[in-house]
Design a protein around this motif. Structure first.
Motif, PDB file in Angstrom:
ATOM      1  N   ASP A  24       0.831  -1.206   0.000  1.00 45.43           N
ATOM      2  CA  ASP A  24       0.000   0.000   0.000  1.00 45.43           C
ATOM      3  C   ASP A  24       0.865   1.255   0.000  1.00 45.43           C
ATOM      4  OD1 ASP A  24      -2.307  -1.492   0.025  1.00 45.43           O
ATOM      5  OD2 ASP A  24      -2.613  -1.322   2.190  1.00 45.43           O
TER       6      ASP A  24
ATOM      7  N   GLN B  62      -4.861  -4.132  -7.988  1.00 51.06           N
ATOM      8  CA  GLN B  62      -4.631  -3.603  -6.644  1.00 51.06           C
ATOM      9  C   GLN B  62      -4.585  -2.079  -6.654  1.00 51.06           C
ATOM     10  OE1 GLN B  62      -1.013  -5.574  -5.397  1.00 51.06           O
ATOM     11  NE2 GLN B  62      -2.145  -7.221  -4.377  1.00 51.06           N
TER      12      GLN B  62
ATOM     13  N   VAL C 251      -8.202  -0.727  -6.888  1.00 55.05           N
ATOM     14  CA  VAL C 251      -8.899  -0.808  -5.592  1.00 55.05           C
ATOM     15  C   VAL C 251      -8.371   0.249  -4.636  1.00 55.05           C
ATOM     16  CG1 VAL C 251      -9.275  -2.253  -3.556  1.00 55.05           C
ATOM     17  CG2 VAL C 251      -9.467  -3.254  -5.833  1.00 55.05           C
ATOM     18  N   PHE C 252      -7.053   0.413  -4.598  1.00 54.54           N
ATOM     19  CA  PHE C 252      -6.435   1.380  -3.689  1.00 54.54           C
ATOM     20  C   PHE C 252      -6.864   2.808  -4.031  1.00 54.54           C
ATOM     21  CE2 PHE C 252      -2.960   4.149  -2.303  1.00 54.54           C
ATOM     22  CZ  PHE C 252      -2.820   3.760  -0.981  1.00 54.54           C
TER      23      PHE C 252
ATOM     24  N   LYS D 297      -9.456   3.758  -5.725  1.00 54.68           N
ATOM     25  CA  LYS D 297     -10.897   3.931  -5.503  1.00 54.68           C
ATOM     26  C   LYS D 297     -11.182   4.133  -4.018  1.00 54.68           C
ATOM     27  CE  LYS D 297     -15.383   2.012  -6.800  1.00 54.68           C
ATOM     28  NZ  LYS D 297     -16.097   0.932  -7.530  1.00 54.68           N
ATOM     29  N   ASP D 298     -10.509   3.360  -3.157  1.00 54.18           N
ATOM     30  CA  ASP D 298     -10.699   3.515  -1.716  1.00 54.18           C
ATOM     31  C   ASP D 298     -10.287   4.909  -1.253  1.00 54.18           C
ATOM     32  OD1 ASP D 298     -11.654   0.958  -1.476  1.00 54.18           O
ATOM     33  OD2 ASP D 298      -9.774   0.099  -0.733  1.00 54.18           O
ATOM     34  N   GLN D 299      -9.270   5.490  -1.897  1.00 58.15           N
ATOM     35  CA  GLN D 299      -8.792   6.813  -1.529  1.00 58.15           C
ATOM     36  C   GLN D 299      -9.630   7.921  -2.170  1.00 58.15           C
ATOM     37  OE1 GLN D 299      -6.573   7.328   0.741  1.00 58.15           O
ATOM     38  NE2 GLN D 299      -5.856   5.233   0.972  1.00 58.15           N
TER      39      GLN D 299
ATOM     40  N   HIS E 107     -14.569   2.262 -14.500  1.00 59.64           N
ATOM     41  CA  HIS E 107     -14.739   2.914 -13.198  1.00 59.64           C
ATOM     42  C   HIS E 107     -15.002   4.414 -13.371  1.00 59.64           C
ATOM     43  CE1 HIS E 107     -13.838  -0.377 -10.428  1.00 59.64           C
ATOM     44  NE2 HIS E 107     -12.910  -0.777 -11.279  1.00 59.64           N
TER      45      HIS E 107
END
Length: 239
Positions: free
Chosen positions: A17, A44, A47-48, A50-52, A82
């Motif tokens: 991360d 990965q 996802v990272f 998008k989470d941020q 996305h």
């Protein structure tokens, strides 16, 4: 814009991360390190990012710097759907806010739009670049929050529950065929914490508030300095 006010969070990150955070923050500043992408799995990274909350911004920055065609094809193909989803969601939320604005104005209710939806209107070149979920409104007091809930009823919103007097937030949802399509959070204090609830009065916030022309006259946004304070305090309370 990449870090907005409170910054990208590094809390609880693994080594992978941390590598993605380092690459992502550099890319959002325009320093796209193509060679470093070899060590980062596209799924990965998606996802990272998008989470941020910066996935659409990343795609936009890659295109603006001319690097989009140079990144791995798998990453290109992963980014596009996305971003399309973010555009569709933004169009829907903007439509909801444009319907809420005149309803509140007709009812004579002063309302301040909070958080990402407001920041997206004045800080970002395109509002879809700042993903948001709920629509957060700040009202002068609990009575006006209840009046706002009534004004939103003809648009399909209904209160999910009636909170106790110690709670500074009401939630109204627009549910279609048993599925929640939009959530409206009605706040009667800037922060849902007794320790910070009265740090700013509504009149003080309203006096410095800014227009959000794309949404209509019924909604205004916090001034930049108040938006900064709100973002920082929210992050502190979340932690």
């Amino acid at each position: 814009m990449a870090h907005e006010f409170a910054g990208i969070s590094s809390k609880g990150m693994t080594m992978d991360d941390a590598c993605m955070l380092d690459w992502l923050t550099a890319a959002l500043r325009g320093d796209v390190r193509l060679s470093a992408l070899a060590a980062i799995a596209p799924d990965q990274l998606i996802v990272f990012a998008k989470d941020q909350g910066v996935l659409p911004l990343l795609e936009s920055q890659l295109r603006a710097t001319g690097h989009f065609a140079s990144i791995p094809l798998s990453l290109q193909q992963a980014l596009i759907p996305h971003v399309r989803e973010a555009v569709v969601q933004d169009l829907f939320r903007t439509g909801e806010m444009r319907k809420l604005a005149p309803a509140l104005q007709v009812a004579g209710i002063r309302a301040l739009l909070l958080k990402g939806n407001a920041v997206a209107q004045w800080l970002y070149p395109e509002s879809y670049l700042r993903p948001s979920s709920d629509i957060d409104l700040l009202l002068p007091d609990r009575t006006d929050a209840e009046r706002a809930a009534c004004a939103a009823q003809p648009l399909g919103y209904a209160l999910a529950f009636h909170p106790a007097s110690s709670n500074f937030e009401m939630v109204a949802r627009r549910v279609v065929d048993g599925v929640s399509h939009s959530e409206l959070d009605l706040h009667c204090r800037l922060l849902n914490s007794a320790a910070y609830a009265d740090i700013f009065s509504f009149d003080e916030l309203w006096q410095e508030s800014i227009a959000l022309p794309a949404l209509g006259e019924g909604l205004r946004g916090l001034s930049p300095r108040h938006a900064l304070a709100h973002a920082c305090l929210n992050r502190a309370l979340d932690m």
